[in-house]
Motif scaffolding. Structure first.
Motif, short mmCIF file in Angstrom:
data_model
loop_
_atom_site.label_atom_id
_atom_site.label_comp_id
_atom_site.label_asym_id
_atom_site.label_seq_id
_atom_site.Cartn_x
_atom_site.Cartn_y
_atom_site.Cartn_z
N GLN A 190 0.83 -1.21 0.00
CA GLN A 190 0.00 0.00 0.00
C GLN A 190 0.86 1.26 0.00
N ASP A 193 2.39 1.62 -3.47
CA ASP A 193 1.40 1.99 -4.48
C ASP A 193 0.97 3.45 -4.36
N GLU A 194 0.81 3.90 -3.11
CA GLU A 194 0.30 5.25 -2.87
C GLU A 194 1.41 6.29 -2.72
N ARG A 196 3.36 6.98 -0.18
CA ARG A 196 3.26 7.74 1.07
C ARG A 196 3.61 6.87 2.28
#
Length: 202
Positions: A190, A193-194, A196
């Protein structure tokens, strides 16, 4: 040099066997067991080698990640980072280093950590060289007659599970531990992918 044709199926991420799901799971589980869980992290999960050349002369497209880089803060406030990769032909194996206010500890293996023998080194104070450390006998649960390496690691696990069954205690790791570790790996993906930082525990 090529990869064995029998391993070509691992090039497809959908088959579930790659650096994130396997190598990172093992390496980061040991890391967190030794020094603590991540409180927050940033991760990069990537494919650095987009094609494999197999030993039977074929070329295989790759979409399964082969590099995982994690950095963040542990529950105890310590800064931590890890890099797990499975593309070097002549890699340096596995290594973990811990730097504290009173000294340094280092653990290393020429193989994936769950397979090979782990060597321990440590030093106290500044200007001291790392010295080999023996594993305390109280931490070695398998009989000394068991061959070193993977057989010894499995024997220790069996002994721990057997003692838990015999004495009615808890055996670690258990299924809940596995679920939490897979949730952690999902957070790595995650974060990547983001693009952050993500909080592991609120």
């Amino acid at each position: 040099m090529g990869r064995g044709a029998d391993r070509a199926w691992m090039a497809d991420r959908a088959n579930g066997a790659n650096s994130l799901s396997i190598a990172s799971g093992h390496a980061l589980d040991i890391f967190c067991y030794c020094v603590g869980e991540f409180r927050e992290l940033s991760a990069q999960v990537s494919v650095q080698l987009a094609q494999w050349h197999t030993t039977d002369g074929k070329s295989v497209s790759v979409n399964a990640p082969d590099n995982v880089i994690v950095s963040g803060v542990l529950d105890n406030g310590a800064a931590a980072s890890a890099h797990i990769a499975t593309i070097p032909w002549v890699g340096s194996g596995w290594r973990m280093e811990v730097y504290g206010t009173e000294g340094t500890l280092s653990a290393s293996s020429e193989e994936m950590v769950q397979y090979g023998n782990v060597s321990l080194f440590g030093a106290q104070g500044s200007g001291q060289a790392l010295q080999p450390l023996d594993v305390p006998a109280r931490l070695a649960s398998a009989p000394g007659s068991v061959p070193a390496g993977a057989p010894y690691n499995v024997a220790q696990l069996y002994r721990i599970v057997g003692d838990a069954i015999h004495n009615g205690g808890d055996a670690q790791p258990d299924f809940d531990t596995a679920v939490e570790r897979h949730r952690f790996l999902d957070l790595l993906q995650q974060s990547s992918d983001e693009g952050r930082r993500v909080v592991v525990k609120a």
